[in-house]
Structures are given as structure tokens and as C-alpha cells.
Design a protein around this motif. Sequence first.
Motif, PDB file in Angstrom:
ATOM      1  N   GLY A   1      19.256 -24.760  62.898  1.00 39.75           N
ATOM      2  CA  GLY A   1      20.319 -23.758  63.065  1.00 39.75           C
ATOM      3  C   GLY A   1      21.584 -25.091  63.406  1.00 39.75           C
ATOM      4  N   THR A   2      22.067 -25.087  64.227  1.00 41.79           N
ATOM      5  CA  THR A   2      22.807 -26.167  64.468  1.00 41.79           C
ATOM      6  C   THR A   2      22.588 -26.790  66.092  1.00 41.79           C
ATOM      7  OG1 THR A   2      25.424 -26.020  62.781  1.00 41.79           O
ATOM      8  CG2 THR A   2      25.529 -26.976  65.515  1.00 41.79           C
ATOM      9  N   GLY A   3      22.196 -27.616  66.115  1.00 40.29           N
ATOM     10  CA  GLY A   3      21.251 -27.862  67.697  1.00 40.29           C
ATOM     11  C   GLY A   3      19.964 -27.419  67.899  1.00 40.29           C
ATOM     12  N   GLN A   4      19.147 -26.720  66.637  1.00 41.67           N
ATOM     13  CA  GLN A   4      17.640 -26.223  66.681  1.00 41.67           C
ATOM     14  C   GLN A   4      17.050 -28.122  65.538  1.00 41.67           C
ATOM     15  OE1 GLN A   4      18.175 -22.426  64.609  1.00 41.67           O
ATOM     16  NE2 GLN A   4      18.051 -21.860  66.909  1.00 41.67           N
ATOM     17  N   ALA A   5      15.798 -27.262  66.702  1.00 39.31           N
ATOM     18  CA  ALA A   5      14.870 -28.051  65.424  1.00 39.31           C
ATOM     19  C   ALA A   5      13.120 -26.954  65.104  1.00 39.31           C
ATOM     20  CB  ALA A   5      14.141 -29.004  66.867  1.00 39.31           C
TER      21      ALA A   5
ATOM     22  N   ASN B   1      18.662 -35.716  70.247  1.00 44.00           N
ATOM     23  CA  ASN B   1      17.346 -36.426  71.121  1.00 44.00           C
ATOM     24  C   ASN B   1      15.707 -36.398  70.588  1.00 44.00           C
ATOM     25  OD1 ASN B   1      19.405 -36.948  73.196  1.00 44.00           O
ATOM     26  ND2 ASN B   1      19.207 -34.351  73.461  1.00 44.00           N
ATOM     27  N   VAL B   2      15.575 -35.212  69.254  1.00 45.66           N
ATOM     28  CA  VAL B   2      14.614 -35.917  68.305  1.00 45.66           C
ATOM     29  C   VAL B   2      14.971 -35.864  67.663  1.00 45.66           C
ATOM     30  CG1 VAL B   2      13.741 -33.926  70.298  1.00 45.66           C
ATOM     31  CG2 VAL B   2      14.404 -32.637  68.385  1.00 45.66           C
ATOM     32  N   ALA B   3      14.136 -36.145  67.018  1.00 46.85           N
ATOM     33  CA  ALA B   3      13.552 -35.927  65.367  1.00 46.85           C
ATOM     34  C   ALA B   3      12.604 -35.741  64.402  1.00 46.85           C
ATOM     35  CB  ALA B   3      13.786 -38.333  64.809  1.00 46.85           C
ATOM     36  N   PRO B   4      11.942 -35.668  63.346  1.00 46.76           N
ATOM     37  CA  PRO B   4      11.509 -35.469  62.167  1.00 46.76           C
ATOM     38  C   PRO B   4       9.982 -35.995  63.093  1.00 46.76           C
ATOM     39  CG  PRO B   4      12.518 -35.361  61.157  1.00 46.76           C
ATOM     40  CD  PRO B   4      13.549 -35.829  62.194  1.00 46.76           C
ATOM     41  N   GLY B   5       9.067 -36.041  62.942  1.00 44.91           N
ATOM     42  CA  GLY B   5       8.059 -36.758  63.743  1.00 44.91           C
ATOM     43  C   GLY B   5       7.908 -36.947  65.358  1.00 44.91           C
ATOM     44  N   ASP B   6       8.834 -36.095  66.051  1.00 42.94           N
ATOM     45  CA  ASP B   6       8.723 -36.671  67.073  1.00 42.94           C
ATOM     46  C   ASP B   6       7.726 -35.588  67.926  1.00 42.94           C
ATOM     47  OD1 ASP B   6      10.779 -38.666  67.461  1.00 42.94           O
ATOM     48  OD2 ASP B   6      11.842 -37.002  68.269  1.00 42.94           O
ATOM     49  N   THR B   7       6.317 -35.257  68.450  1.00 40.25           N
ATOM     50  CA  THR B   7       5.272 -35.210  69.687  1.00 40.25           C
ATOM     51  C   THR B   7       6.040 -33.738  70.124  1.00 40.25           C
ATOM     52  OG1 THR B   7       4.771 -36.615  70.321  1.00 40.25           O
ATOM     53  CG2 THR B   7       3.911 -35.795  68.612  1.00 40.25           C
ATOM     54  N   VAL B   8       6.598 -32.720  70.955  1.00 40.18           N
ATOM     55  CA  VAL B   8       7.376 -32.803  71.981  1.00 40.18           C
ATOM     56  C   VAL B   8       6.348 -31.622  72.518  1.00 40.18           C
ATOM     57  CG1 VAL B   8       9.868 -32.912  71.064  1.00 40.18           C
ATOM     58  CG2 VAL B   8       8.743 -30.852  70.347  1.00 40.18           C
ATOM     59  N   MET B   9       7.105 -30.945  73.962  1.00 41.54           N
ATOM     60  CA  MET B   9       6.221 -29.274  74.165  1.00 41.54           C
ATOM     61  C   MET B   9       7.648 -28.961  74.193  1.00 41.54           C
ATOM     62  SD  MET B   9       5.238 -31.341  77.607  1.00 41.54           S
ATOM     63  CE  MET B   9       4.758 -30.206  79.164  1.00 41.54           C
ATOM     64  N   GLY B  10       7.615 -26.794  74.737  1.00 35.53           N
ATOM     65  CA  GLY B  10       8.481 -27.283  74.729  1.00 35.53           C
ATOM     66  C   GLY B  10       8.678 -25.799  75.717  1.00 35.53           C
ATOM     67  N   ALA B  11       9.318 -24.792  74.879  1.00 33.14           N
ATOM     68  CA  ALA B  11       8.695 -23.012  75.978  1.00 33.14           C
ATOM     69  C   ALA B  11      10.094 -21.973  75.152  1.00 33.14           C
ATOM     70  CB  ALA B  11       8.791 -23.081  77.149  1.00 33.14           C
ATOM     71  N   SER B  12       9.508 -20.689  74.728  1.00 30.18           N
ATOM     72  CA  SER B  12      10.999 -20.195  74.069  1.00 30.18           C
ATOM     73  C   SER B  12      10.733 -18.263  74.811  1.00 30.18           C
ATOM     74  CB  SER B  12      11.351 -20.322  72.913  1.00 30.18           C
ATOM     75  OG  SER B  12      11.459 -19.475  72.696  1.00 30.18           O
ATOM     76  N   PHE B  13      11.736 -17.915  75.155  1.00 31.43           N
ATOM     77  CA  PHE B  13      11.118 -16.524  75.080  1.00 31.43           C
ATOM     78  C   PHE B  13       9.822 -15.517  74.911  1.00 31.43           C
ATOM     79  CE2 PHE B  13      12.912 -11.791  75.881  1.00 31.43           C
ATOM     80  CZ  PHE B  13      12.085 -11.714  77.228  1.00 31.43           C
ATOM     81  N   THR B  14      10.228 -15.986  73.296  1.00 29.82           N
ATOM     82  CA  THR B  14       9.243 -15.398  72.139  1.00 29.82           C
ATOM     83  C   THR B  14       9.223 -16.210  71.265  1.00 29.82           C
ATOM     84  OG1 THR B  14      10.530 -14.223  71.251  1.00 29.82           O
ATOM     85  CG2 THR B  14       9.305 -13.072  73.021  1.00 29.82           C
ATOM     86  N   GLY B  15       8.002 -16.711  70.292  1.00 32.41           N
ATOM     87  CA  GLY B  15       7.891 -17.093  69.303  1.00 32.41           C
ATOM     88  C   GLY B  15       6.957 -18.095  68.864  1.00 32.41           C
ATOM     89  N   ALA B  16       5.795 -18.207  70.664  1.00 31.15           N
ATOM     90  CA  ALA B  16       5.166 -19.648  70.489  1.00 31.15           C
ATOM     91  C   ALA B  16       3.899 -19.202  69.479  1.00 31.15           C
ATOM     92  CB  ALA B  16       4.921 -19.688  71.699  1.00 31.15           C
TER      93      ALA B  16
END
Length: 324
Positions: free
Chosen positions: A26-30, A78-93
Amino acid sequence: MRAVRCETHGEPESLTVRELPEPVAGTGQAVVRVDAAAVNYPDALIVADRYQVSAPTPFTAGSEFAGTVLSVGPGVENVAPGDTVMGASFTGAFAEQIVVSEATLSPIPHGLSMIDAAAFGVTYRTAYHALVTIGEMRPGDWVTVLGAAGGVGTACVDIATRLGGRVIAAASSRERIEFCRRLGAVEGISYQSENLKERIKTITGSGADIVIDPVGGAHAEQAIRATAWGGRYVCVGFANGEIPRIPMNLVLLKGAILRGFEIRTLADHRPDAVAEATVELARLISEGMRPHVSEVFGLDDAPRALGLIQNRAVRGKVVIDPTM
């Protein structure tokens, strides 16, 4: 896509792997393909509904991940398809894909694999801030780490040693203490056979300058009693499920400083410290620092992995690889 689902709150064995529709940004999401997801103690608390914040069921378990951006929604800059990233979310990983706000993502530091990156973010940032931002550690300080063989504990031993601290590793067995010695601890204390307060005093002479406590329970008061005058006790969590009750006269008489923080909200209060930590951790990574990953499991074995963490039966970090 496959995902590890919590359909009713309970123990790790109640989790099931289900097929779900692929997420849409959605908006602002990846949308990120999850290449690795770390297993953390709070994940077990969330599944059991014993965390500070409740997650309504059903939900996908897991909170920390590394992977590759597949798609982005409107407004993402700030991110685009193909970027390698790390992240955190309350659930869903614990899934093959996850959709998150771009604000939760950061580039993977150079030199870290996907497995390393998944295991690094939460524990190493927590450890750095506990030691430096909150604990104000200086080279030469005596640093006592409780639960030293766990995920946050091993990160604390590693970072404190690299920054010039003299680490005392407190753990549940001699085997776990020896593991911590290999990470840099200069001394070790076994909860099962030794008096924590007396041993800290004997080792340091004047007491610990800093205590890092991700465990809680009865050992907290003993560790505070073993601090030097003006020593800093940093509360990181309560892995044993018991919140300590500290006699305040003890704090008064010792001039002790009791502090705590939660990694989820630190950026709201100390953005300067978060930026500083990012630079310093990148430097330590460039010098060879890596998280210790003891085991890697597939999605089907996520309940077992979470059970091991819950029972504190691992050394360092456990990671889920959704491709296995």
C-alpha cells in the motif's frame, strides 16, 4: 505464499504453516521476500499473549527479517525492487513474504549475509544501546551480563569486549560460560552453583560498573547489590517471566543508577543515539563482528525453533530460512 500462523494464542507447538495470498504494498509500504528471519524471545511472548502489547489472532508470527524488496507502493522513496534490506515488524516475519512500512527497513551493512543480517538487527542494536547509550560504558569498565549465552547476551559480550570492557558472563551452566569466554568474556559465573553477588565482588574487587539484565527475576537484586558505588543497572527485559521488585533503600545506599529502555521506541526519544549507533556498528562489522547463529530451521520447524528460544536452550541466535 507459506506463513507460520498463530490462530489462537498459546505455546509454540500450536503454530501451523498455512498458504496465504501474496501481500500487496500500500502507500508507503514495500513487499519484501523474506530470505531469513530471526527467532527472538518476544516472539514467543506474543504468540502466548504475554507480551506488553497484544496481537489479535490470527497473525503470522515473527518480527525480525532480512530479504529482497519485490515491489513498492505509492509514495515510497528510499527503497526499490531488488534492494537487499533488513527490518522488523511486530508480527509477520515467519513467512515467504512480508509487507511493511518503508520506514522500518534499512540497508544490510556491507559484509553481512542474509542469515547474519536477520540475526543482527534487534539483538546487536539492543546490546549497543544498553551498553553505550543507556549504560554509558567506558573502556576498562567491569560489565556483568546476565543471560550471557542468549541472543542479546552474546551480542553484549561481543560488543562490550570490542569496546574495551571487561566482561563477566553469567549463565546457567559451565558449558554456556565457556561459550561466552570464546566470545571474549574474561570471567564467568554459573547461576546454578555460585553466589552471583559474592562472585562479582570477588572478581571485580569494588563491584561491577555496569550490569546488563535481559533476564529479570531474583538475580536482578543480587546483581545490583554487587555493583560498585554509582554502578549502572540496565534493564533490557524479563526473559524468565518474573519482573524484579527492587528495594529502593538498596539503590539509595549504593548510589546505584537503574535505567531501562525498549528498542522499539528508542528512536522516538533518541534519534541522535540511533544514528550514532548505526555508524559505530557498521565500523565494528567492517572489523569482523558477526552474530553467532547456532541453528537454522525451515518454516515447518518454526514451532520447534521458538520452543528452544522460549526454554533458553540455544546459544546465540536461531534463524528461520523460508527456502528450506
